[in-house]
Design an enzyme around this catalytic site. Structure first.
Site, PDB file in Angstrom:
ATOM      1  CB  CYS A  80      13.907  22.119   9.672  1.00 37.50           C
ATOM      2  SG  CYS A  80      13.139  22.281  11.293  1.00 37.50           S
ATOM      3  CG  ASP A 464     -12.477 -12.496  -1.629  1.00 36.43           C
ATOM      4  OD1 ASP A 464     -13.587 -13.033  -1.605  1.00 36.43           O
ATOM      5  OD2 ASP A 464     -11.672 -12.595  -2.574  1.00 36.43           O
TER       6      ASP A 464
END
Length: 776
Positions: A80, A464
């Site tokens: 935790c 591209d």
């Protein structure tokens, strides 16, 4: 991206001067036509946390501290952010500690240090009741305890029954301190509260304000003022909430773990002339393996014999099986749905594409998202401020306002519970990890919460052309007769001539013929010759034939106005045109072009639906670029782009739109990728460096996943805002109720833990994001 492109995507997060130095532009003319066919010819050659242990220096975007040693521990009691903060407070002041990396999902801590002996680290952790066990370098994460043990379930049941019993006796008798209430309350506290109280004591010893300290103080305070039933209910509700959170986060842990467990443990390996089963960890590169129908591929390999259809969805996210034949790559974890293949192993188990994906996801957790940094900073001031305010209420309330001191102390205890930032702290990491995992299942590898959140802010994406919007290789697209000869016969003659050529356009024409006439044999060619820069010639059945580009037709004297106009139209649409001629004139015209991916049109529509501007950057000529852009509906298409031009275009686009993404796969794209806010690599499953260097790696060649990523990012940010609003809203409501005297301790705990569960479950919704819809 094909195998021969694997070398092309190098580290793009480098100085731009170095990137620009790597450019390479091959202006070699096509012998079959003047148009550029492929840009490739221009390249040379339990609570959840967003922290994780980097696998190695190559797989993290965070720079490693210089000259440090690294030690990696597993800590069973650490699951935790509360424990993480406790450990940070203890270890960071130690001289020689350079950096701490936490992977709370796997309960691992990595320490970078300058110590001669790591024993002080072990001693400090042991004092925190966080006894570590050393993890050897390269070892995979150990399997932790899953779910709740039978003992824990039994203790929770006893605690719940006795807590409810204490409340019932108190309510019916009107006495909070009668002996039945005391006995039941004590049983409840000891059944489920001892771990919380122990951790609270450790926090007190180390002067750390965490949830365990606050809950322990609230419980102790309730006992001091005689509220035994509420003390029991506080500790029970907190234990229940932690158990539910643990089960919820187990789902996240299992989702990540399942990616790494896709590959089987054993492989069928050829030893001498026999086939034997061996553990994948023992199989070496170059070994021959066999994969049958229904089996998973154990290791990355290259097909040597056989054909098969493979389900690559676990790796690339592709929904349909992919046909594999000799020379094709196989990815560990994919499933053979039909056929049998023998293949040569190309990487060991720990270096497979699947292993790299799992490692990248783990590493991504270590990079805290902007929202997580904000929440951590907020909690740093929020909790001490509320605790101080509660102390003031308890001490000064009776003096300044009057009233029973126990009533004011009770209000202060309620505020202590409200001071717990558990829901707020968990509002981000569960959501981010769920988003990263959902994306990986869909074939999108995101390199951290920063990019997961940042994707939603993209206003434009530069793409591209070759290999991203197109298939990246020439294909026969047009076959048209110019005379009386049937086009099938003309194509056969053209293919017979071009079969002797090694030029990409010639190969594309032959491939196209094979697809159209699979059962026909090529014609024998005599006196074959190459006409440099123009085409080829040869004799078939005593007839001299020429096939070549526009210049060849002009040289042969056949370029009359009608043919000239036809060729001009085709060339203006981006086609590389070749003409088949006899000694009496042209017979047929063929067009070869880099074909658009079938998904590209939908991908551009999806981007526009998300209000993201698509921009095409290509080194190809203007005619080819415009033809592709018009077909895809891209208004801003920039041709003849050298590396420095692409880089300048990104700078200009950022000034115009704001946040910009860049999609590329080659060295020429490196400067632009470095300038963009988020760099995307396409076809990354076959490219090791792309997995390590891209901000977002698309595992297959589907451009629609760019929009998928942006949609996921926006949904993730929306959930993060919802979670923060839920966590803070609950605080505001119960803070007001506490001041007015309407809130009880158990109500505050129930609300706070309920808020924690709400943000956990809300964040977990992202795991199923792609199973519901595709954005756009």
């Amino acid at each position: 991206m094909n195998q021969h492109d694997n070398h092309k995507f190098h580290h793009h997060r480098v100085k731009e001067s170095n990137c620009c130095a790597s450019k390479c532009c091959d202006e070699q003319a096509l012998s079959h036509g003047g148009g550029s066919v492929s840009e490739h010819h221009k390249d040379s050659g339990e609570c959840c946390s967003s922290s994780a242990t980097p696998i190695d220096a190559a797989t993290t975007n965070l720079p490693l501290p210089g000259g440090t040693n690294r030690v990696r521990y597993r800590i069973e009691n650490m699951d935790c952010p509360t424990e993480e903060q406790l450990i940070r407070n203890k270890l960071e002041p130690i001289p020689g500690i350079a950096r701490l990396d936490f992977n709370l999902l796997d309960r691992e801590l990595t320490v970078y240090h300058h110590l001669d002996d790591p024993q002080p680290i072990v001693s400090a952790l042991t004092k925190l009741e966080m006894a570590p066990s050393l993890i050897e370098g390269g070892a995979p994460p150990a399997a932790g305890p899953s779910g709740l043990s039978t003992t824990k379930k039994g203790l929770l049941a006893i605690s719940g029954i006795t807590a409810v019993g204490a409340e019932a006796f108190s309510w019916t008798t009107g006495h909070d301190t009668s002996w039945p209430v005391l006995v039941l309350a004590i049983m409840s506290i000891f059944s489920a509260g001892l771990p919380t109280i122990k951790k609270g004591w450790i926090a007190l010893r180390n002067m750390t304000l965490n949830i365990y300290f606050l809950m322990s103080m609230a419980t102790a305070g309730a006992i001091v003022i005689g509220k035994w039933p509420e003390a029991a209910m506080v500790i029970f509700l907190f234990a229940i909430a932690e158990a539910i959170e643990a089960l919820s986060l187990e789902r996240v842990r299992n989702a990540i773990k399942s990616l790494a467990e896709l590959a089987p443990e054993f492989a069928e390996v050829k030893v001498d002339n026999d086939w034997q089963e061996q553990q994948v960890a023992e199989v070496t590169i170059g070994s021959r393996i066999r994969i049958r129908t229904g089996s998973r591929v154990p290791l990355d390999a290259r097909v040597e014999t056989g054909r098969a259809a493979l389900d690559q969805a676990p790796i690339t996210g592709e929904s349909l099986p992919v046909d594999k034949q000799v020379g094709d790559s196989l990815y560990a974890g994919s499933i053979v749905t039909d056929g049998v293949v023998e293949a040569t192993v190309t990487s060991i188990a720990g270096d497979s594409t699947l292993a790299r994906i799992a490692a990248a996801i783990q590493n991504a957790q270590s990079q805290r998202a902007p929202t997580q940094r904000f929440v951590d900073q907020f909690s740093y001031y929020y909790t001490p401020a509320i605790v101080a305010f509660a102390a003031v209420i308890a001490v000064l309330g009776p003096v300044l306002i009057g009233g029973d001191w126990s009533s004011w102390l009770y209000k202060a205890l309620v505020m202590l519970v409200i001071a717990c930032p558990c829901a707020l702290v968990m509002s981000t990491p569960v959501t981010v990890v769920s988003g990263l995992t959902a994306a990986a299942r869909h074939g999108i590898l995101i390199k951290g919460g920063t990019y997961l959140e940042g994707g939603g802010r993209l206003k434009a994406v530069a793409l591209d052309k070759t290999g991203t919007l197109t298939n990246g290789k020439p294909a026969l697209t047009i076959s048209a007769p110019l005379g009386e000869m049937p086009i099938e016969r003309a194509l056969l003659i053209a293919a017979s001539l071009d079969d002797h050529s090694t030029h990409p356009v010639a190969k594309a024409l032959v491939t196209g013929w094979r697809e159209q006439q699979p059962n026909i044999r090529l014609l024998p060619v005599e006196n074959f010759g190459v006409l440099n820069g123009h085409g080829v010639k040869g004799t078939i059945d005593g007839q001299l034939w020429h096939i070549g580009n526009h210049h060849l037709v002009e040289e042969l004297g056949f370029c009359f106005p009608a043919l000239e106009a036809k060729l001009a139209v085709l060339e203006n649409t981006g086609e590389t045109v070749v003409v088949l001629c006899t000694d009496s004139g042209p017979v047929a015209v063929f067009g070869v072009a880099d074909t658009i991916r079938p998904e590209s049109l939908e991908a551009m529509s999806m981007l526009r639906a998300l209000h993201v501007k698509p921009v095409m950057l290509t080194g190809d000529n203007s005619a080819n670029a415009r033809a592709i852009a018009d077909h895809l509906g891209i208004q801003d298409a920039r041709s003849n782009q050298l590396p420095e031009n692409k880089q300048a275009a990104i700078v200009e686009l950022k000034e115009r739109y704001g946040a910009i993404g860049m999609v590329g796969d080659g060295i020429n794209d490196a400067p632009a990728l470095a300038r963009a806010d988020i760099g995307f690599a396409m076809g990354a499953a076959g490219t090791a460096t792309a997995l390590e260097t891209a901000d977002v790696a698309i595992m297959d060649d589907d451009p629609r996943k760019i929009a998928d990523f942006i949609g996921l990012s926006r949904h993730c940010v929306s959930i993060l805002k919802q979670n923060i609003a839920i966590a803070l809203g609950i605080k505001v409501v119960f803070f007001s109720l506490a001041l007015s005297g309407f809130a009880t301790l158990w109500m505050a705990v129930f609300a706070d833990m309920g808020g924690s569960l709400l943000v956990v479950f809300n964040g977990l919704r992202l795991l199923g994001y792609f199973s519901k819809k595709r954005p756009g």
